[in-house]
Structure formats: structure tokens, C-alpha cells
Design a protein around this motif. Structure first.
Motif, mmCIF file in Angstrom:
data_model
loop_
_atom_site.group_PDB
_atom_site.id
_atom_site.type_symbol
_atom_site.label_atom_id
_atom_site.label_comp_id
_atom_site.label_asym_id
_atom_site.label_seq_id
_atom_site.Cartn_x
_atom_site.Cartn_y
_atom_site.Cartn_z
ATOM 1 N N VAL A 41 0.861 -1.179 0.000
ATOM 2 C CA VAL A 41 0.000 0.000 0.000
ATOM 3 C C VAL A 41 0.900 1.232 0.000
ATOM 4 O O VAL A 41 2.058 1.175 0.422
ATOM 5 N N ARG A 55 -2.592 -2.314 5.130
ATOM 6 C CA ARG A 55 -3.543 -3.318 4.639
ATOM 7 C C ARG A 55 -2.905 -4.649 4.941
ATOM 8 O O ARG A 55 -1.688 -4.781 4.989
ATOM 9 N N ALA A 59 -6.878 -9.866 5.076
ATOM 10 C CA ALA A 59 -8.099 -9.153 4.690
ATOM 11 C C ALA A 59 -8.399 -9.381 3.221
ATOM 12 O O ALA A 59 -9.552 -9.629 2.839
ATOM 13 N N ASN A 60 -7.365 -9.321 2.391
ATOM 14 C CA ASN A 60 -7.549 -9.585 0.956
ATOM 15 C C ASN A 60 -8.024 -11.018 0.728
ATOM 16 O O ASN A 60 -8.872 -11.281 -0.130
ATOM 17 N N GLN A 63 -11.888 -11.411 1.882
ATOM 18 C CA GLN A 63 -12.927 -10.646 1.208
ATOM 19 C C GLN A 63 -13.801 -11.464 0.245
ATOM 20 O O GLN A 63 -15.016 -11.314 0.261
ATOM 21 N N MET A 126 -13.652 -1.845 2.505
ATOM 22 C CA MET A 126 -12.325 -2.347 2.853
ATOM 23 C C MET A 126 -12.383 -3.067 4.201
ATOM 24 O O MET A 126 -12.932 -2.547 5.161
ATOM 25 N N LYS A 128 -10.857 -4.190 7.596
ATOM 26 C CA LYS A 128 -9.844 -3.610 8.474
ATOM 27 C C LYS A 128 -9.762 -4.378 9.781
ATOM 28 O O LYS A 128 -10.768 -4.811 10.325
ATOM 29 N N ASN A 132 -6.059 1.157 10.208
ATOM 30 C CA ASN A 132 -5.539 1.121 8.847
ATOM 31 C C ASN A 132 -4.322 2.036 8.687
ATOM 32 O O ASN A 132 -3.934 2.359 7.588
#
Length: 174
Positions: A41, A55, A59-60, A63, A126, A128, A132
Motif C-alpha cells: 500500500v 492493509r 483481509a484480501n 474478502q 475495505m 480492516k 488502517n
């Protein structure tokens, strides 16, 4: 009479603040140390001073499961999917070094011995965990360029507090 009410109100507010601070201190002392891998990021902001935007890979990875979920929490008005704002927990697998990786969304079953619950918040689409951003003293940004993991203290209910950043071998950044 008004001053007495104001004094009582101020005392009540200060008591609530103290209670919150004491809870965070207990969390920092007794929470389990867990590491989350950082995702790339843009690390700087001229308007906010020296900080690193955060980030996390987990989390990615989580999702897509959140978008497929039929949970009512993740349903918006008229039943449409809405990930603009949602809160929940994921179940993460922990390796021998306490590095967490996404396993599944929390289904209220007890986590296995090598798993931990992590509370997340979805804001503006997003995912979190805790925060963040990581702010640091002006002029020390070079030190944090090697950051590869966020170090967290995790409470039994999955609440997470960021306590620092670590390098590729979970080393302290000096």
C-alpha cells in the motif's frame, strides 16, 4: 445545582474513560501475540505527517468469502449484498511463529487449537483489523520501510490491538 450536575457528569465521563483505558491495558498485557502479513500500500501522507497506511494479506484473502456469504449482517437494503459497513470475525490458522492466515468466516463453532478468532470491520468496502494506519515519529520513516508484519494482541473474543510492526523474520525494526 447546575455546577453539581456538571461535576457529576464530568466524574462519570472520566470514570468511563478510565474503565476503557484499563480494559485496553489488560488487553495489551494478556492478549495473545499474533502477526498479520502486510499487503502493499502507499506508505506516506503529506497531510497527516509520517505514517504508514496498513492493509493486510489476510483481509484480501477473506474478502471473497465475505462477498459470497449469505449472512444477514452482510445483506443490505432489499436483500442486496452490501459490504460498505459490516463487522464480524474470521477464523485464522496460526503457524508455529503465530503468523495468521485466513481459514474461514466465523460460524460460531469453537476454533481448533491452531486457530484464533480475529474481529474485523468493513468500512467503505475495505476489510480492516484494528486500524488502517501506523503513525511514527517524523524522520524515522526509513526504519519502517522493512515492515512486513503487523504485531497484534488478540483477546479471546477476537478483538485486536496493533502493538507494532515487524520485519520479514519478525524482527524488531531498528
Amino acid at each position: 445545582m447546575r455546577s453539581a450536575i456538571a461535576i457529576v457528569a464530568c466524574a462519570a465521563i472520566l470514570a468511563l474513560i478510565d474503565f476503557s483505558i484499563a480494559g485496553k491495558e489488560r488487553h495489551l498485557e494478556s492478549g495473545r501475540v499474533v502477526y498479520l502479513e502486510l499487503a502493499p500500500v502507499d506508505p506516506r501522507s503529506l497531510m497527516q505527517g509520517d505514517y504508514m497506511a496498513l492493509r493486510f494479506r489476510i483481509a484480501n484473502d477473506a474478502q471473497p468469502s465475505m462477498q459470497r456469504s449469505d449472512s444477514p449482517v452482510r445483506r443490505g437494503f432489499f436483500g442486496t449484498r452490501d459490504l460498505a459497513t459490516a463487522d464480524g470475525r474470521i477464523v485464522a490458522a496460526l503457524d508455529a511463529r503465530s503468523i495468521a492466515t485466513f481459514r474461514r468466516l466465523d460460524d460460531r463453532s469453537a476454533p481448533a487449537a491452531d486457530e484464533i478468532l480475529l474481529r474485523y470491520r468493513v468500512r467503505e468496502g475495505m476489510v480492516k483489523f484494528a486500524t488502517n494506519a501506523f503513525f511514527f515519529q517524523e524522520g524515522t520513516g526509513k526504519r519502517f520501510e522493512r515492515a512486513r508484519y503487523g504485531e497484534f494482541r488478540v483477546a479471546p473474543d477476537g478483538e485486536v490491538l496493533l502493538t507494532g510492526l515487524r520485519g520479514v523474520e519478525l524482527d524488531l525494526l531498528k
